[in-house]
Write a protein that holds these residues in place. Sequence first.
Motif, mmCIF file in Angstrom:
data_model
loop_
_atom_site.group_PDB
_atom_site.id
_atom_site.type_symbol
_atom_site.label_atom_id
_atom_site.label_comp_id
_atom_site.label_asym_id
_atom_site.label_seq_id
_atom_site.Cartn_x
_atom_site.Cartn_y
_atom_site.Cartn_z
ATOM 1 N N ALA A 174 3.213 -1.068 -9.357
ATOM 2 C CA ALA A 174 3.001 -2.065 -10.032
ATOM 3 C C ALA A 174 1.495 -2.725 -10.406
ATOM 4 O O ALA A 174 1.205 -3.536 -9.915
ATOM 5 C CB ALA A 174 3.875 -3.321 -9.161
ATOM 6 N N LYS A 175 1.084 -1.678 -10.719
ATOM 7 C CA LYS A 175 -0.433 -1.822 -11.390
ATOM 8 C C LYS A 175 -1.315 -2.215 -9.964
ATOM 9 O O LYS A 175 -2.153 -3.054 -10.248
ATOM 10 C CB LYS A 175 -0.615 -2.766 -12.411
ATOM 11 C CG LYS A 175 0.041 -2.538 -13.720
ATOM 12 C CD LYS A 175 -0.105 -3.555 -14.611
ATOM 13 C CE LYS A 175 0.519 -3.084 -15.909
ATOM 14 N NZ LYS A 175 0.497 -4.074 -16.972
ATOM 15 N N GLY A 176 -1.010 -1.682 -8.828
ATOM 16 C CA GLY A 176 -1.827 -1.866 -7.533
ATOM 17 C C GLY A 176 -1.285 -3.226 -6.891
ATOM 18 O O GLY A 176 -2.061 -3.457 -5.828
ATOM 19 N N PRO A 194 -4.343 0.062 3.362
ATOM 20 C CA PRO A 194 -4.576 -0.943 2.389
ATOM 21 C C PRO A 194 -3.870 -2.358 2.675
ATOM 22 O O PRO A 194 -2.498 -2.145 2.961
ATOM 23 C CB PRO A 194 -4.308 -0.355 0.906
ATOM 24 C CG PRO A 194 -4.400 1.003 1.353
ATOM 25 C CD PRO A 194 -4.030 1.404 2.682
ATOM 26 N N SER A 195 -4.366 -3.327 2.475
ATOM 27 C CA SER A 195 -3.780 -4.725 2.641
ATOM 28 C C SER A 195 -2.211 -4.750 1.755
ATOM 29 O O SER A 195 -1.420 -5.602 2.078
ATOM 30 C CB SER A 195 -4.472 -5.715 2.301
ATOM 31 O OG SER A 195 -5.193 -5.907 1.195
ATOM 32 N N ASN A 196 -2.338 -3.900 0.552
ATOM 33 C CA ASN A 196 -1.193 -4.323 -0.076
ATOM 34 C C ASN A 196 -0.006 -3.018 0.314
ATOM 35 O O ASN A 196 1.101 -2.998 -0.467
ATOM 36 C CB ASN A 196 -1.446 -3.996 -1.717
ATOM 37 C CG ASN A 196 -1.946 -2.480 -1.754
ATOM 38 O OD1 ASN A 196 -2.114 -1.715 -1.071
ATOM 39 N ND2 ASN A 196 -2.095 -2.185 -3.109
ATOM 40 N N THR A 197 -0.029 -2.567 1.327
ATOM 41 C CA THR A 197 0.884 -1.657 1.878
ATOM 42 C C THR A 197 2.116 -2.276 2.431
ATOM 43 O O THR A 197 2.323 -3.065 3.136
ATOM 44 C CB THR A 197 0.269 -0.639 3.045
ATOM 45 O OG1 THR A 197 -0.770 -0.209 2.659
ATOM 46 C CG2 THR A 197 1.440 0.225 3.531
ATOM 47 N N ILE A 198 3.166 -2.216 1.822
ATOM 48 C CA ILE A 198 4.511 -2.742 2.161
ATOM 49 C C ILE A 198 5.465 -1.935 3.199
ATOM 50 O O ILE A 198 6.228 -2.868 3.954
ATOM 51 C CB ILE A 198 5.273 -3.195 0.740
ATOM 52 C CG1 ILE A 198 5.942 -1.706 0.190
ATOM 53 C CG2 ILE A 198 4.736 -4.015 -0.104
ATOM 54 C CD1 ILE A 198 6.801 -2.125 -1.102
ATOM 55 N N ALA A 199 5.216 -0.784 3.194
ATOM 56 C CA ALA A 199 5.937 0.046 4.231
ATOM 57 C C ALA A 199 5.040 1.107 4.545
ATOM 58 O O ALA A 199 4.370 1.584 3.876
ATOM 59 C CB ALA A 199 7.297 0.412 3.642
ATOM 60 N N ILE A 200 5.476 1.719 5.564
ATOM 61 C CA ILE A 200 5.023 2.923 6.240
ATOM 62 C C ILE A 200 6.293 4.048 6.064
ATOM 63 O O ILE A 200 7.241 3.727 6.987
ATOM 64 C CB ILE A 200 4.355 3.172 7.600
ATOM 65 C CG1 ILE A 200 2.916 2.101 7.417
ATOM 66 C CG2 ILE A 200 4.038 4.599 7.954
ATOM 67 C CD1 ILE A 200 2.252 1.875 8.703
ATOM 68 N N ARG A 201 6.121 4.965 5.526
ATOM 69 C CA ARG A 201 7.405 5.868 5.560
ATOM 70 C C ARG A 201 7.074 7.316 6.267
ATOM 71 O O ARG A 201 6.300 8.057 5.878
ATOM 72 C CB ARG A 201 7.649 6.460 4.009
ATOM 73 C CG ARG A 201 8.816 7.204 3.787
ATOM 74 C CD ARG A 201 9.352 7.200 2.492
ATOM 75 N NE ARG A 201 10.149 6.170 2.110
ATOM 76 C CZ ARG A 201 10.188 5.498 0.888
ATOM 77 N NH1 ARG A 201 10.109 6.233 -0.268
ATOM 78 N NH2 ARG A 201 10.837 4.502 0.746
#
Length: 382
Positions: free
Chosen positions: A63-65, A110-117
Amino acid sequence: MFKVQVKKIDSSIHTNDGSFLQTPFWCEFKARHGWTYRRFALNIEYEDAQKDFEVSVLNRDFAKGKFSIAYIPLFPKLPFDTKQVNANDQTIEFAAFLHDIAIALKEFLPSNTIAIRFDPDVSFDDLMECYAYNKGLKIVSFADKLGLRKNRVDIQPPDTTLVDLTRSTDEILEGMHSKWRYNIRLSAKKGVVIHKYDGKSLNLLEKIDKFYELTKETNARDGNSSHAKEYYLDLIRSSAQEIAEGKDVPQINLYIAEHEGDEIAAIMTLFSHDEAVYLYGASSNHKRNLMPNHLLQWTAMQDAKAYGSKYYDMYGMPPEGQDENHPMHGLYMFKANFGGRIIHRLGSWDMPLRPFYYKLYSMAEGARAFWFKKIVKKLHGR
């Protein structure tokens, strides 16, 4: 439960061992194709013991970063001796292990990380045991409010077969289905010749063009998708370049089967100290009766053994493909009959860091997978 200390590192001694997905070579390659990566040293304390690990974490923006997913392939292993720990304690401890690693890494991403897979490096010989272990992880995560989620889409193929290359050549052949040994001999007898190329081959561009042409033909037949041609070219070239510079990195090779001037099938492989991996393959609709794919795989296995790899990973197979009614029964039998040990890994597990955005992303990812794996493949009769 686990005390995890994290330190960012810029280099590694593990350049050509362990899983190729964790090597700096692979991560730097992926960084040229839409990803970023960071490497960390982890110190894990548990009860009276502690262990040190190295791990590469890939990130990809969407989504464009506006947000990104952190991805940890083939890590971690079980941090304890499974023979001395009962199944319930294993799932409790491993669920906590994944959770605690994710929480410790969060501030370094990064602060925009929504999940760790995670794609954990945990495998079972029995498929039902793997299913049971995953079920146990789900129960523990819910009961202990850990937040872990089994992803509906597995990134790396969780089911595969590993051919033991530490055996003699005769023993490897003897371990194959008799029909596969026959097909290898038949292919050679009928005049199929295997040519091997690396990133320094003078005619590499021509051969990558042919490989990509065969890939498009295979995709049209099977309803699959593939990378851009430049992706394959960069992979094989970067390997050869770093090796020429004296670096100990995985070796990438392209094998093409030729018959009377026709190039009819091809595979791309990776060799490292621990593993050889059948990365990509493609074949023509013509002359399939010459069994070029059997001779291609056998040639690559022999080269991998000579290189020093310990096993040859066929890299993905349908877990229930032994059933003759399974739509991918043919693929299952092709890979299984080379005589490898079939293993079943846990697949992809997510630790959401921003639950709302993760839920939206997960829904979109599931819809995309449904379209390609169900609708598109059905249109191609798979």
